[in-house]
Design an enzyme around this catalytic site. Structure first.
Site, PDB file in Angstrom:
ATOM      1  CE  LYS A 190      -3.275   2.541   3.001  1.00 50.32           C
ATOM      2  NZ  LYS A 190      -4.210   2.458   4.135  1.00 50.32           N
TER       3      LYS A 190
ATOM      4  CE  LYS B  28      -6.609   8.355   8.423  1.00 46.52           C
ATOM      5  NZ  LYS B  28      -7.334   7.180   8.923  1.00 46.52           N
TER       6      LYS B  28
ATOM      7  CG  ASP C  21      -1.982   5.047   5.130  1.00 49.97           C
ATOM      8  OD1 ASP C  21      -1.833   3.952   5.714  1.00 49.97           O
ATOM      9  OD2 ASP C  21      -3.072   5.414   4.648  1.00 49.97           O
TER      10      ASP C  21
ATOM     11  CG  ASP D  88      -9.989   7.113   6.900  1.00 51.31           C
ATOM     12  OD1 ASP D  88      -8.933   7.086   6.237  1.00 51.31           O
ATOM     13  OD2 ASP D  88     -10.016   7.293   8.132  1.00 51.31           O
TER      14      ASP D  88
ATOM     15  NE  ARG E 240     -10.970  -1.377   3.529  1.00 53.03           N
ATOM     16  CZ  ARG E 240     -11.548  -1.610   4.692  1.00 53.03           C
ATOM     17  NH1 ARG E 240     -12.728  -2.201   4.742  1.00 53.03           N
ATOM     18  NH2 ARG E 240     -10.972  -1.266   5.828  1.00 53.03           N
TER      19      ARG E 240
HETATM   20  N1  BES Z   1      -4.375   4.145   7.034  1.00 55.49           N
HETATM   21  C1  BES Z   1      -5.524   3.864   7.777  1.00 55.49           C
HETATM   22  C2  BES Z   1      -5.318   2.817   8.866  1.00 55.49           C
HETATM   23  C3  BES Z   1      -4.333   3.121   9.983  1.00 55.49           C
HETATM   24  C4  BES Z   1      -4.769   3.628  11.183  1.00 55.49           C
HETATM   25  C5  BES Z   1      -2.998   2.813   9.838  1.00 55.49           C
HETATM   26  C6  BES Z   1      -3.863   3.850  12.202  1.00 55.49           C
HETATM   27  C7  BES Z   1      -2.106   3.039  10.865  1.00 55.49           C
HETATM   28  C8  BES Z   1      -2.524   3.556  12.047  1.00 55.49           C
HETATM   29  C9  BES Z   1      -6.638   3.339   6.871  1.00 55.49           C
HETATM   30  O1  BES Z   1      -6.662   3.853   5.581  1.00 55.49           O
HETATM   31  C10 BES Z   1      -7.942   3.723   7.506  1.00 55.49           C
HETATM   32  O2  BES Z   1      -8.220   4.872   7.586  1.00 55.49           O
HETATM   33  N2  BES Z   1      -8.698   2.726   7.932  1.00 55.49           N
HETATM   34  C11 BES Z   1      -9.960   2.946   8.546  1.00 55.49           C
HETATM   35  C12 BES Z   1     -10.945   1.940   8.016  1.00 55.49           C
HETATM   36  C13 BES Z   1     -12.359   2.227   8.381  1.00 55.49           C
HETATM   37  C14 BES Z   1     -12.872   3.444   7.676  1.00 55.49           C
HETATM   38  C15 BES Z   1     -13.204   1.010   8.009  1.00 55.49           C
HETATM   39  C16 BES Z   1      -9.774   2.805  10.052  1.00 55.49           C
HETATM   40  O3  BES Z   1      -8.981   1.971  10.501  1.00 55.49           O
HETATM   41  O4  BES Z   1     -10.409   3.554  10.788  1.00 55.49           O
HETATM   42 ZN    ZN Z   2      -4.897   4.572   4.864  1.00 53.02          ZN
HETATM   43 MN    MN Z   3      -7.783   5.637   5.435  1.00 47.43          MN
END
Ligand code: BES
Ligand code: ZN
Ligand code: MN
Length: 470
Positions: A237, A249, A260, A319, A323
């Site tokens: 990624k 966020k 990221d 967010d 995926r």
């Molecule tokens: N990059 C983030 C996940 C992340 C969070 C990585 C903290 C490292 C530390 C990812 O793109 C994300 O935002 N995921 C969301 C998914 C949700 C919207 C289903 C999350 O984890 O809140």
């Molecule tokens: Zn992310």
């Molecule tokens: Mn995200």
């Protein structure tokens, strides 16, 4: 930069300028710096009972030595290769593992990220670590391997620690080119026009909100010969910054998101390490690189986009972008006829809820692959732990208007990491062993890692072992 060198001498015979490290069986927290009669320094450090020294303890112990040397501002350190002292480890691993792991962890513990410091530290720097003792040629080779791997872990950390303004998708591509310079590996970087031709609708949607062009970075290393054998494919990624998109966020959860692209930087470094080690294996690295930004051109929650494989995806949450970019990269990977695929991604905060910050989550339906990853995780120090990928979870991401939704259609927060893996399962090429590695828990170092703050560079060590052994 700390120089790591080998010496055939035993530790008492090294020059006076070296501070000699003496490892004792005292409690691990015990340490003392003493001046010897000849004016040289001796640093005594407790490691606990030798017979209780496990592989895991050894990895952190090596790092502690470097941290301690730094805090005492030791410039030249000499240590004895500890092979004979580690009976518990020798039950599981050989002396080559001990030397390789020593070199890896000395290298990554010496690392500091100073790119943005306007002045140099006035502290005396650890310039050199001399590893003493008559080593066999296999042990010397293992040490050299460890130096290459450790150095590439640090390359991955440099890339991840760099700001999003400096590490754009374009510059991530340049970093990949730089990482493999002088090796047999090649890199091509596809731009938005080519991605449109390929119909990579999910990757393009994620990168739509920024002025920085979306890229697909493709690294190819044919150490076995192009015609000989299907390649191992690593997908990483490469979100160079994740604002969350229009589902922005909250503050306190955004500033670290220049990291990221840690899956991408780990893949870049792992391919580079494979090439530098001259592995007789075919290894492909694919990094979908985009910035998930907020603007009037950004993808909206409620948008429906078409993936490269023709499936339609309802964006229920902007967010959940990781995926989406990985999905198109998985489809793209088919053209290489992979032997096996690993994708590596900082995908979900939920992985931290599940495991804390000591291991990455792995998801695969292939039991052999799961076992292999766990074994190599232990051997490398990049620990992983499985979560299920059962079919029951597919129902969670069935969309009303499109084929799939990118998060649970009922917005439930439960099982978030598994839903990420389940989404990806819809895009993984059929009949190819595939595992998803959610490295969000290991993106940033914690105090017990005994590493510099910031990126850990995981799971480069795991990927290299996988490239070597699978
Ligand atoms: N990059 C983030 C996940 C992340 C969070 C990585 C903290 C490292 C530390 C990812 O793109 C994300 O935002 N995921 C969301 C998914 C949700 C919207 C289903 C999350 O984890 O809140
Ligand atoms: Zn992310
Ligand atoms: Mn995200």
């Amino acid at each position: 930069m700390t120089k790591l060198t080998l010496s055939n001498k035993d530790i008492p015979a090294v020059a006076k300028k070296y501070c000699k490290l003496v490892i004792t069986e005292d409690a691990p927290s015990w340490h003392r710096l003493v001046e010897c009669e000849d004016g040289s320094l001796e640093y005594r450090i407790g490691a606990g009972k030798w017979k209780a020294m496990t592989a895991r303890k050894y990895i952190t112990f090596v790092r502690t030595v470097v941290q301690a040397a730094k805090s005492h501002q030791i410039e030249h350190l000499a240590i004895q290769a500890p092979v004979a002292m580690l009976p518990a480890i020798l039950k599981e691993h050989d002396s080559q593992w001990i030397l390789s792991t020593l070199a890896e962890n000395l290298t990554i513990a010496a690392y500091e990220f100073t790119m943005y410091k306007s002045t140099k530290s006035k502290k005396k720097q650890l310039q050199e670590v001399l590893v003493c003792g008559g080593l066999s040629s296999a042990e010397k080779k293992a040490f050299a391997r460890g130096l290459i791997v450790g150095t590439q872990v640090n390359v991955a950390r440099d890339i991840a620690n760099t700001t999003a303004e400096d590490m754009t998708p374009t510059n991530l591509g340049k970093a990949a080119v730089k990482a493999v310079k002088g090796t047999k590996a090649s890199v091509k970087v596809l731009g938005e026009k080519e991605l449109q031709k390929l119909k990579m609708g999910l990757l393009l949607a994620v990168g739509a909100g920024t002025k920085h062009e979306t890229k697909l970075i493709v690294m190819e290393y044919y150490g076995a010969g192009k015609a000989k054998g299907n390649p191992t494919v690593f997908i990483g990624k490469g979100i160079t910054y994740d604002t969350g998109g229009l589902n922005v966020k909250p503050s306190g959860h955004m500033h670290d998101m220049h990291m990221d692209m840690s899956g991408g930087s780990a893949v870049i470094a792992a391919v580079a390490a494979s090439a530098k080690l001259g592995l007789k294996k075919n290894i492909i690295g694919i990094i979908p690189a985009a910035e998930n930004a907020v603007s009037d051109r950004a993808m909206r929650a409620g948008d429906i986009v078409t993936a490269m494989n023709g499936k339609t995806v309802e964006v229920l949450h902007t967010d959940a972008e990781g995926r989406m970019v990985l999905a198109d990269a998985l489809t793209y990977s088919e053209r290489f006829k992979p032997k096996v695929i690993l994708d590596v991604a900082t995908l979900t905060g939920a992985a931290l809820s599940a495991l804390g910050q000591h291991a990455s989550a792995i998801m695969t339906k292939d039991e052999k692959l799961e076992t292999k990853l766990r074994t190599l995780g232990e051997a490398s120090g990049d620990y992983v732990w499985p979560l299920p990928l059962w079919d029951e979870y597919q129902a969670h991401i069935k969309s009303t208007r499109a084929d799939l939704s990118n998060i649970a259609a009922n917005f439930s927060r439960f099982g978030g990491s598994i839903e990420g893996g389940t989404f990806l399962a819809n895009f993984a090429p059929k009949k190819v062993p595939w595992a998803h590695i959610d490295i969000a828990p290991r993106m940033e170092a914690i105090a017990s890692d005994k590493l510099a703050k910031g990126s850990t560079g995981e799971p480069v060590r795991l990927l290299v072992r996988f490239a070597e052994e699978y």
